[in-house]
Design a protein around this motif. Structure first.
Motif, PDB file in Angstrom:
ATOM      1  N   LYS A  11       0.806  -1.219   0.000  1.00 42.00           N
ATOM      2  CA  LYS A  11       0.000   0.000   0.000  1.00 42.00           C
ATOM      3  C   LYS A  11       0.841   1.272   0.000  1.00 42.00           C
ATOM      4  O   LYS A  11       0.554   2.206  -0.774  1.00 42.00           O
ATOM      5  N   PRO A  12       1.884   1.398   0.838  1.00 43.43           N
ATOM      6  CA  PRO A  12       2.649   2.643   0.827  1.00 43.43           C
ATOM      7  C   PRO A  12       3.293   2.967  -0.512  1.00 43.43           C
ATOM      8  O   PRO A  12       3.646   4.123  -0.763  1.00 43.43           O
ATOM      9  N   ALA A  13       3.464   1.958  -1.382  1.00 42.43           N
ATOM     10  CA  ALA A  13       4.066   2.194  -2.690  1.00 42.43           C
ATOM     11  C   ALA A  13       3.054   2.658  -3.726  1.00 42.43           C
ATOM     12  O   ALA A  13       3.440   3.070  -4.826  1.00 42.43           O
ATOM     13  N   LEU A  14       1.753   2.629  -3.395  1.00 42.88           N
ATOM     14  CA  LEU A  14       0.740   3.058  -4.356  1.00 42.88           C
ATOM     15  C   LEU A  14       0.871   4.557  -4.603  1.00 42.88           C
ATOM     16  O   LEU A  14       1.048   5.345  -3.680  1.00 42.88           O
ATOM     17  N   GLY A  65      -1.141  11.307  -6.776  1.00 38.31           N
ATOM     18  CA  GLY A  65      -0.547  12.488  -7.390  1.00 38.31           C
ATOM     19  C   GLY A  65       0.783  12.194  -8.041  1.00 38.31           C
ATOM     20  O   GLY A  65       1.662  13.078  -8.106  1.00 38.31           O
ATOM     21  N   GLY A  66       0.964  10.962  -8.527  1.00 34.17           N
ATOM     22  CA  GLY A  66       2.185  10.597  -9.241  1.00 34.17           C
ATOM     23  C   GLY A  66       3.350  10.201  -8.369  1.00 34.17           C
ATOM     24  O   GLY A  66       4.438   9.939  -8.884  1.00 34.17           O
ATOM     25  N   ARG A  67       3.163  10.118  -7.028  1.00 33.32           N
ATOM     26  CA  ARG A  67       4.257   9.733  -6.129  1.00 33.32           C
ATOM     27  C   ARG A  67       3.764   8.679  -5.161  1.00 33.32           C
ATOM     28  O   ARG A  67       2.614   8.743  -4.698  1.00 33.32           O
ATOM     29  N   PRO A  68       4.597   7.703  -4.793  1.00 36.07           N
ATOM     30  CA  PRO A  68       4.196   6.730  -3.784  1.00 36.07           C
ATOM     31  C   PRO A  68       3.792   7.425  -2.484  1.00 36.07           C
ATOM     32  O   PRO A  68       4.384   8.434  -2.092  1.00 36.07           O
ATOM     33  N   MET A  69       2.796   6.877  -1.831  1.00 38.91           N
ATOM     34  CA  MET A  69       2.317   7.499  -0.599  1.00 38.91           C
ATOM     35  C   MET A  69       3.434   7.651   0.422  1.00 38.91           C
ATOM     36  O   MET A  69       3.530   8.675   1.103  1.00 38.91           O
ATOM     37  N   ARG A  70       4.298   6.633   0.558  1.00 40.91           N
ATOM     38  CA  ARG A  70       5.352   6.728   1.569  1.00 40.91           C
ATOM     39  C   ARG A  70       6.318   7.862   1.248  1.00 40.91           C
ATOM     40  O   ARG A  70       6.840   8.516   2.161  1.00 40.91           O
ATOM     41  N   ASP A  71       6.556   8.113  -0.051  1.00 43.83           N
ATOM     42  CA  ASP A  71       7.446   9.217  -0.430  1.00 43.83           C
ATOM     43  C   ASP A  71       6.808  10.566  -0.109  1.00 43.83           C
ATOM     44  O   ASP A  71       7.504  11.524   0.250  1.00 43.83           O
ATOM     45  N   ARG A  72       5.489  10.653  -0.241  1.00 43.92           N
ATOM     46  CA  ARG A  72       4.797  11.888   0.102  1.00 43.92           C
ATOM     47  C   ARG A  72       4.889  12.154   1.603  1.00 43.92           C
ATOM     48  O   ARG A  72       5.059  13.301   2.037  1.00 43.92           O
ATOM     49  N   THR A 119      14.974  14.133  20.965  1.00 46.93           N
ATOM     50  CA  THR A 119      13.986  14.192  22.043  1.00 46.93           C
ATOM     51  C   THR A 119      12.548  14.165  21.554  1.00 46.93           C
ATOM     52  O   THR A 119      11.636  13.868  22.318  1.00 46.93           O
ATOM     53  N   VAL A 120      12.322  14.483  20.278  1.00 51.66           N
ATOM     54  CA  VAL A 120      10.968  14.532  19.725  1.00 51.66           C
ATOM     55  C   VAL A 120      10.941  13.773  18.411  1.00 51.66           C
ATOM     56  O   VAL A 120      11.875  13.886  17.603  1.00 51.66           O
ATOM     57  N   VAL A 121       9.873  12.992  18.191  1.00 55.73           N
ATOM     58  CA  VAL A 121       9.756  12.217  16.963  1.00 55.73           C
ATOM     59  C   VAL A 121       8.346  12.339  16.414  1.00 55.73           C
ATOM     60  O   VAL A 121       7.368  12.315  17.166  1.00 55.73           O
ATOM     61  N   ALA A 122       8.253  12.483  15.103  1.00 54.68           N
ATOM     62  CA  ALA A 122       6.972  12.361  14.418  1.00 54.68           C
ATOM     63  C   ALA A 122       6.765  10.886  14.121  1.00 54.68           C
ATOM     64  O   ALA A 122       7.610  10.259  13.471  1.00 54.68           O
ATOM     65  N   LEU A 123       5.674  10.321  14.624  1.00 58.58           N
ATOM     66  CA  LEU A 123       5.353   8.914  14.397  1.00 58.58           C
ATOM     67  C   LEU A 123       4.177   8.878  13.431  1.00 58.58           C
ATOM     68  O   LEU A 123       3.075   9.323  13.765  1.00 58.58           O
ATOM     69  N   LEU A 124       4.419   8.352  12.227  1.00 57.44           N
ATOM     70  CA  LEU A 124       3.479   8.526  11.127  1.00 57.44           C
ATOM     71  C   LEU A 124       3.223   7.225  10.390  1.00 57.44           C
ATOM     72  O   LEU A 124       4.150   6.444  10.152  1.00 57.44           O
ATOM     73  N   ALA A 125       1.964   7.003  10.015  1.00 56.72           N
ATOM     74  CA  ALA A 125       1.654   5.934   9.086  1.00 56.72           C
ATOM     75  C   ALA A 125       2.151   6.323   7.705  1.00 56.72           C
ATOM     76  O   ALA A 125       2.245   7.507   7.367  1.00 56.72           O
ATOM     77  N   ALA A 126       2.463   5.324   6.884  1.00 62.89           N
ATOM     78  CA  ALA A 126       2.990   5.594   5.547  1.00 62.89           C
ATOM     79  C   ALA A 126       1.894   5.808   4.517  1.00 62.89           C
ATOM     80  O   ALA A 126       2.191   6.038   3.342  1.00 62.89           O
ATOM     81  N   ASP A 127       0.616   5.734   4.954  1.00 64.31           N
ATOM     82  CA  ASP A 127      -0.495   5.886   4.005  1.00 64.31           C
ATOM     83  C   ASP A 127      -1.247   7.191   4.237  1.00 64.31           C
ATOM     84  O   ASP A 127      -2.474   7.236   4.214  1.00 64.31           O
TER      85      ASP A 127
END
Length: 263
Positions: free
Chosen positions: A22-25, A28-35, A87-95
């Motif tokens: 799914k993250p590779a789908l 807008g012309g770019r894989p979701m994970r790259d976005r 000390t701080v991290v963004a924790l994100l789904a790839a979709d």
């Protein structure tokens, strides 16, 4: 605003979409994970947890243990690659193909990177939360109307970035006053989008240690809500322009809707 890291979780099974990567789908012309990775291009380091044929330069890649062990196991694998001074991290789904740097910036501001992890006790109850300002964003088809701000209970909504109101001090477990452990978006129905948030690394690591003990040493299959139980979370409704940055793609219809928004 301070520096932060980003951990992007890309190891889901995508069962509702036939098990595709799914993250590779593309959206807008770019894989979701790259976005998603582009939305945190100023983070150091950026870590992708999951299988990937190719990633942008400088992105660290790791797999959760065991592979397919779920988002909590993936979060643990990603945090293990962070430098000691992070000390701080963004924790994100790839979709999350509609995520933007502006949205991440709003989350970081509401976490308040300049504030200490623990505020000195001031006594008394937490202050009332200000009313939410601004107009409501457009909601996806499955969303509803925006809920009223929840009553204060240690997990509360924050004022919008443009409100000009100083953020309140939140009361954690045992009544001790402290700043938030994290900040994340909520959708139009008030559901917390935990994998579209920013968190204090120390709080997440302590939560992972607690959960390992509770589950006999294994994080495989643990739900995100169990990881975040007991953390002080500042919840944010999206008040900016454009589509909601928390919109995740769990079905083919979601991908089509994200594609329309991305045009």
């Amino acid at each position: 605003m301070g520096t932060y890291a980003a951990v992007v979780l890309a190891g889901g099974a995508a069962r509702r979409m036939g098990g595709v990567d799914k993250p590779a789908l593309p959206v807008g012309g770019r894989p979701m994970r790259d976005r998603v990775l582009a939305a945190v291009s100023d983070a150091t380091p950026r870590v992708l947890v999951g299988a990937a044929d190719a990633v942008p330069a400088g992105v660290r890649v790791v797999r959760e243990d065991p592979p397919g062990g779920g988002p909590v196991a993936a979060a643990a694998a990603g945090l293990a690659l962070l430098d000691p001074d992070v000390t701080v991290v963004a924790l994100l789904a790839a979709d999350l193909p509609l995520l933007t740097r502006t949205a991440i910036g709003d989350l970081l501001k509401h976490l308040d990177l300049e504030a200490p992890d623990t505020e000195p006790a001031g006594g008394g109850s937490a202050p009332a939360l200000p009313a939410h300002g601004g107009s409501a964003p457009a909601l996806p088809a499955h969303g509803g109307s925006a809920p009223a701000a929840p009553a204060y209970s240690g997990v509360a909504s924050a004022p919008p970035a443009h409100s000009g109101v100083a953020p309140p001090v939140y009361s954690g477990l045992g009544g001790a006053e402290r700043g938030p452990d994290g900040a994340c978006f909520v959708d139009g129905d008030g559901r917390r989008q935990s994998l579209c948030g920013v968190w204090r690394v120390a709080a997440l690591r302590a939560a992972l240690d607690r959960l390992r003990v509770e589950r006999g040493g294994s994080l495989s299959g643990a739900p995100v809500r169990a990881l975040l139980a007991g953390l002080v979370v500042r919840e944010m409704a999206w008040s900016g322009e454009g589509p909601p940055p928390w919109f995740d793609c769990d079905t083919d219809e979601d991908v089509r809707r994200a594609e329309e928004w991305a045009r």
